[in-house]
Motif scaffolding. Structure first.
Motif, PDB file in Angstrom:
ATOM      1  N   THR A 218       0.831  -1.205   0.000  1.00  0.00           N
ATOM      2  CA  THR A 218       0.000   0.000   0.000  1.00  0.00           C
ATOM      3  C   THR A 218       0.864   1.254   0.000  1.00  0.00           C
ATOM      4  OG1 THR A 218      -1.709  -1.200   1.206  1.00  0.00           O
ATOM      5  CG2 THR A 218      -1.858   1.197   1.189  1.00  0.00           C
ATOM      6  N   LYS A 220       3.986   1.379  -0.811  1.00  0.00           N
ATOM      7  CA  LYS A 220       4.795   1.426  -2.031  1.00  0.00           C
ATOM      8  C   LYS A 220       3.988   2.000  -3.191  1.00  0.00           C
ATOM      9  CE  LYS A 220       7.643  -1.364  -5.119  1.00  0.00           C
ATOM     10  NZ  LYS A 220       8.090  -2.716  -5.484  1.00  0.00           N
ATOM     11  N   GLU A 221       2.673   1.632  -3.242  1.00  0.00           N
ATOM     12  CA  GLU A 221       1.818   2.159  -4.295  1.00  0.00           C
ATOM     13  C   GLU A 221       1.700   3.676  -4.183  1.00  0.00           C
ATOM     14  OE1 GLU A 221      -2.684   1.439  -6.084  1.00  0.00           O
ATOM     15  OE2 GLU A 221      -1.924   0.240  -4.411  1.00  0.00           O
ATOM     16  N   LYS A 222       1.530   4.157  -2.926  1.00  0.00           N
ATOM     17  CA  LYS A 222       1.470   5.610  -2.726  1.00  0.00           C
ATOM     18  C   LYS A 222       2.783   6.258  -3.132  1.00  0.00           C
ATOM     19  CE  LYS A 222      -1.889   5.501   1.080  1.00  0.00           C
ATOM     20  NZ  LYS A 222      -2.115   5.828   2.506  1.00  0.00           N
ATOM     21  N   THR A 224       4.969   5.077  -5.219  1.00  0.00           N
ATOM     22  CA  THR A 224       5.097   5.026  -6.682  1.00  0.00           C
ATOM     23  C   THR A 224       4.317   6.160  -7.337  1.00  0.00           C
ATOM     24  OG1 THR A 224       5.341   2.626  -6.586  1.00  0.00           O
ATOM     25  CG2 THR A 224       4.750   3.582  -8.719  1.00  0.00           C
ATOM     26  N   SER A 225       3.089   6.394  -6.821  1.00  0.00           N
ATOM     27  CA  SER A 225       2.277   7.484  -7.364  1.00  0.00           C
ATOM     28  C   SER A 225       2.981   8.824  -7.197  1.00  0.00           C
ATOM     29  CB  SER A 225       0.920   7.497  -6.672  1.00  0.00           C
ATOM     30  OG  SER A 225       0.153   8.593  -7.110  1.00  0.00           O
TER      31      SER A 225
END
Length: 667
Positions: A218, A220-222, A224-225
């Motif tokens: 989660t 990491k996704e933020k 990455t964004s």
């Protein structure tokens, strides 16, 4: 099933290829001792897979290959083939004849097994012969000594022979293989149980790790964004910097090309100057030699003249005192000659000096013209280089279509071998240059639409783009294009409106017979002279048509307006027109450069001749300076002598008068 034929080649005593056919009714082979009867049974056993060298009556497997004799050389290969009749399908093989072959090579003891001339494994042959009574250990082949061995064997050994004869051995072999597989499966199950037990211990820690991993993913996704947003911002800034640097690089490349051309020109000019300097040095050396010779001649002549004058003076001095008046007249004549000569040399020196000044001024003017001409040539070279660079860019844009969409370029590469792809719409149009802007803005992106012969060719091209992921393109099928035009009432109304020039399709043509496409794209586009009249025309036609002006402004359908500066890089029509102008300008510049170079060559030749004339004048001036100085010195000496002799003559005359008076007085 029966054995039809045996083929032997290179096996034991069969050096040559031998074929033995067993016709129905043959029950045996007889012959004297040593003729090779046992070798035939050995060959059959060998083909069926016999691995025991002792059973084949040898010490190693290579002994089955013909070893040679006094008259025959040894063979490198042993090959035996058994051919069975399988018409009753006793062998589980879907052929009427079955060939079983075995080969052995002397080098490396390499063996091959073949089934109907196809390579196979020994296991394949063994499985094929199970339950047929054949095999290397079957009772079908009983060699010497086997009967006594059978009689003396133990019950267990006899049982094996009976099972083979009864056809049970195949199932026993399958049973053994099945038991082995069960044992391997049991071992695998035990290992799986151990692995499951170990994995069960890891479930709890893995569950915690899973929860941590989910939180990590989660976050990491933020991250990455956020990183993507940062990268997009950085990429935008870098792209802007790249565009700026590209423009700077382009300018630098143009400047570099210009400087290279200038350097080449100056190097060429430098070589020419060096050659001219070499020629001038040779001329100067020659002229200096002539000057020295002339000065030597002048010195010689002056010396001769001095000698003559001295002789004249000596002659004067040797005369009697009664001739004093005559001597004085002679000295006066010499002095007069010297004064005339001196004045003549001074006048000639002044004339030469004036010529030198005029020639120097002329040389200065000529040098200025040459420098100006060099500068003009350098400027022309820079201008030519700049236009050539622009021409290369335009050629790349127009001929190589480098600014076209990827899909358009991909399709046009196919057009070379496909006459049904007619071409890019913008490249097919022809019009007067004053309508370039109007046509470009009216068509817009349609300039890169591709004209095809029909709808099928367009669909095939779209499939090609999709299959090869080569981008997108828009197609104009010639057969399906319906012409467009103004309504009848508007066609009557518009010519009466101020600023109306016509329908844009009337000002465009093509050599490819694509009138339907031109009318479809431009048949309902009105051309006006300026934006004010365009607006009035649009208003009069209820904004049903696109109205374009000569300077590229548009009144769109519905009444919206578009205008401003036109990006010429996006219009193939404007690029083609610019390329034509650049080529014409290059021709003019190159012709002008040739004229300037010819004029420069003439000026340089004039400068060379002037320098030669100036050098001659300088040498003449130098000679005259020496002569004038010499004449001046001679004149000073002659004046001194004349005055001295005149005083001496006056004194003598006075003395003579005194003597005369005294004589008169006393007489």
């Amino acid at each position: 099933m029966y054995l039809k034929k045996i083929e032997l080649h290179g096996f034991k005593s069969f050096a040559d290829k031998v074929n033995i056919e067993f016709q129905p009714g043959i029950t045996g082979i007889v012959g004297p001792n040593g003729c090779g009867k046992s070798n035939i049974s050995d060959a059959v056993r060998w083909v069926l897979g016999e691995q025991s060298v002792k059973s084949l009556r040898g010490s190693n497997m290579a002994d089955v290959i013909f070893a040679g004799s006094q008259d025959r050389r040894a063979q490198n290969l042993a090959e035996v083939t058994l051919i069975f009749d399988n018409s009753d399908r006793m062998l589980n093989y879907d052929y009427n004849e079955v060939e079983i072959t075995r080969r052995l090579y002397r080098q490396g003891n390499e063996a091959e097994y073949l089934l109907n001339r196809q390579q196979c494994r020994l296991k394949d042959i063994t499985d094929l012969l199970l339950d047929t009574g054949l095999g290397r250990d079957s009772l079908s082949i009983i060699s010497q000594g086997n009967i006594s061995n059978f009689a003396d064997s133990r019950p267990e050994e006899r049982r094996v022979i009976f099972e083979e004869a009864a056809g049970v051995s195949k199932y026993k072999k399958r049973k053994i293989e099945a038991i082995r597989k069960l044992e391997r499966t049991t071992d695998n199950l035990n290992r799986i149980k151990d692995i499951v037990y170990e994995l069960e211990k890891q479930i709890a820690p893995l569950k915690k790790q899973k929860e941590k991993a989910e939180v990590f993913l989660t976050l990491k996704e933020k991250l990455t964004s956020i990183e993507v947003n940062v990268l997009v911002h950085e990429v935008s800034e870098l792209k802007h910097q790249l565009d700026t640097l590209s423009l700077q690089l382009k300018d630098l490349n143009e400047r570099h090309s210009s400087l290279d051309a200038e350097i080449l020109l100056k190097e060429s000019a430098d070589d020419e100057i060096k050659k001219k300097m070499f020629v001038l040095d040779n001329e100067i050396n020659s002229l200096q030699s002539q000057l020295l010779e002339s000065m030597s001649e002048v010195s010689r002549l002056e010396t001769s003249k001095i000698e003559v004058d001295q002789k004249r003076k000596h002659a004067l001095q040797s005369q009697n005192s009664d001739d004093i008046k005559k001597k004085l007249d002679n000295l006066k004549a010499i002095l007069t000659d010297l004064i005339e000569e001196y004045n003549d040399r001074v006048e000639r020196l002044k004339t030469t000096e004036k010529s030198l000044e005029d020639l120097s001024q002329e040389q200065t003017v000529l040098t200025s013209k040459i420098n100006h001409k060099h500068q003009s040539i350098n400027d022309l070279n820079q201008e030519i280089t700049k236009n050539k660079n622009r021409q290369e860019i335009l050629v790349d844009l127009v001929e190589n279509k480098s600014n076209y969409h990827h899909g358009v370029k991909a399709i046009m590469e196919l057009a070379h071998d496909n006459p049904d792809i007619i071409g890019v719409f913008g490249d097919l149009l022809e019009n007067d240059s004053k309508y370039d802007l109007a046509v470009s803005v009216a068509l817009g992106s349609a300039l890169q639409f591709i004209v095809t012969k029909d709808n099928l060719q367009a669909r095939l091209a779209i499939k090609f783009l999709k299959d090869n992921k080569a981008g997108r393109a828009t197609f104009l099928p010639l057969a399906d294009m319906e012409p467009r035009s103004l309504r009848e009432e508007h066609a009557i109304l518009c010519p009466a409106l101020e600023g109306y020039l016509g329908v844009l399709s009337d000002f465009v043509s093509s050599s490819k017979n694509i009138d339907n496409v031109i009318l479809n794209q431009l048949g309902n586009v009105i051309l006006a002279d300026d934006i004010d009249h365009a607006y009035e025309i649009s208003k009069a036609t209820y904004a049903r048509y696109k109205v374009v002006t000569l300077d590229g402004n548009i009144v769109n359908v519905g009444g919206s307006l578009t205008g401003g500066t036109v990006n010429r890089q996006q219009s193939s029509i404007l690029q083609k027109r610019e390329l034509e102008k650049v080529k014409e300008k290059l021709d003019e510049l190159e012709q002008k450069l040739v004229r300037e170079k010819n004029e420069l060559l003439k000026l340089e030749n004039d400068a060379k001749e002037l320098a030669h004339t100036l050098l001659q004048k300088q040498m003449s001036y130098a000679k005259l300076e020496v002569v004038v100085q010499g004449k001046k010195e001679e004149l000073v000496v002659a004046k001194g002598e004349y005055e001295s002799y005149r005083i001496k003559a006056l004194n003598w005359m006075s003395l003579k008068v005194v003597k005369l008076i005294i004589n008169l007085f006393y007489n």
